[in-house]
Design a protein around this motif. Structure first.
Motif: not given
Length: 324
Positions: A108-119, A211-218
């Motif tokens: 198993i190889m496990r990847i944790c992705c922020a939104e918008g990067l998994a596709e 939303s304001e708590n999203h990394a891209l919004r900052r």
């Protein structure tokens, strides 16, 4: 913890550091309290407290520091946690080897992705990974960018993909690249005939933002400050897909990195326009724990990400591969 006449001699041996006590200890750190760990593990809190207290006594060191709202690891506790995670990874590596000998497909190889990067991992990296490692299962989990470091530190993933990495003890960036944030419009938008669109022009248009708590919004908030404007979005959303739908419906515009609308741009339904005179970039990082060993399979996966993930293929600057 650690009273018992303030013992200072070390009597603990490597055999005392068994899997159960290390699991208890890591869970206490992850939950922030012994009670929380007890509930998660379905074990009596008194049993966990006794095991950790006995380990502290035999180490002659305080491993946990009590706070009003729980516990945090001491310097010695952090060292023990790092050891426990490495031991867990080594154990998994050995078990994977045993499974290979038995002909089982259980790596198993496990990847944790922020939104918008998994596709794009699925589109561009997974086929290559499956071809190179047919006996390995790739696990992808989505988390907010702010949570990626915690998941890695708790041993919940092997690597993470996130935006604009905030320095965090125990986490390092092994791969990074920057891409500009662009104006996203539908294919027939009148701005496609213009070449000079500035932040003040955006403020007068129906605008969809994360939303304001999203990394891209900052990142956009930084641009607002620099340009002296204040966006009043028509729509705020937690996910990028909602913003894409808003723009495709013809109701307004958005601001996103190009890679987040790559599929729609290739299909001709969305277009990107650069911001004039005020470029704004977002940096995508592949991150791992400092103590994470870079085995051949992980090195190969990093190479695939560097060569094929669109977020790591900036249009101007080159990808930066950081030393392991």
């Amino acid at each position: 913890m650690l009273d018992r006449s303030r013992r200072s001699n070390i009597s603990v041996t490597s055999w005392d550091l068994d899997g159960r006590i290390l699991q208890y200890f890591l869970t206490v750190i992850a939950e922030g309290s012994i009670r929380g760990a007890a509930e998660r593990l379905n074990v009596a809190a008194s049993a966990i407290s006794r095991q950790i207290g006995d380990l502290e006594y035999r180490c002659g060191l305080k491993l946990l520091e009590r706070k009003p709202r729980g516990v945090i690891p001491t310097t010695a506790g952090r060292a023990l946690a790092d050891f426990a995670r490495i031991q867990h990874e080594d154990s998994e590596r050995l078990l994977n080897y045993f499974r290979t000998l038995h002909g089982q497909h259980e790596k198993i190889m496990r990847i944790c992705c922020a939104e918008g990067l998994a596709e794009d991992i699925i589109d561009h990296v997974l086929p290559l990974f499956r071809q190179s490692f047919p006996r390995t299962r790739l696990q992808i989990q989505g988390r907010p960018a702010a949570d990626i470091a915690s998941v890695l530190l708790e041993g919940g993933a092997d690597i993470g993909l996130t935006y604009d990495l905030v320095p965090c003890q125990g986490i390092r960036s092994v791969l990074c690249a920057s891409q500009p944030i662009s104006i996203i419009v539908h294919a027939g938008h009148e701005w496609l005939e213009h070449t000079r669109i500035r932040p003040r022009h955006l403020a007068a248009r129906p605008l969809a933002l994360l939303s304001e708590n999203h990394a891209l919004r900052r990142r956009l908030q930084q641009m607002e400050t620099n340009a002296g404007v204040c966006f009043q979005p028509t729509l705020e959303a937690e996910d990028i897909n909602t913003l894409r739908s808003f723009v495709m419906s013809g109701q307004g515009i958005s601001l996103l990195p190009h890679f987040t609308v790559r599929r729609q741009a290739e299909a001709g339904v969305l277009r990107t326009i650069p911001l004039d005179n005020m470029p704004l970039c977002v940096t995508t990082h592949v991150v791992a724990r400092v103590q994470r060993r870079m085995d051949p399979m992980l090195e190969s996966l990093l190479g695939m990400l560097a060569d094929h993930h669109p977020a790591l293929q900036p249009p101007v600057d080159s990808v930066t591969r950081l030393s392991a």
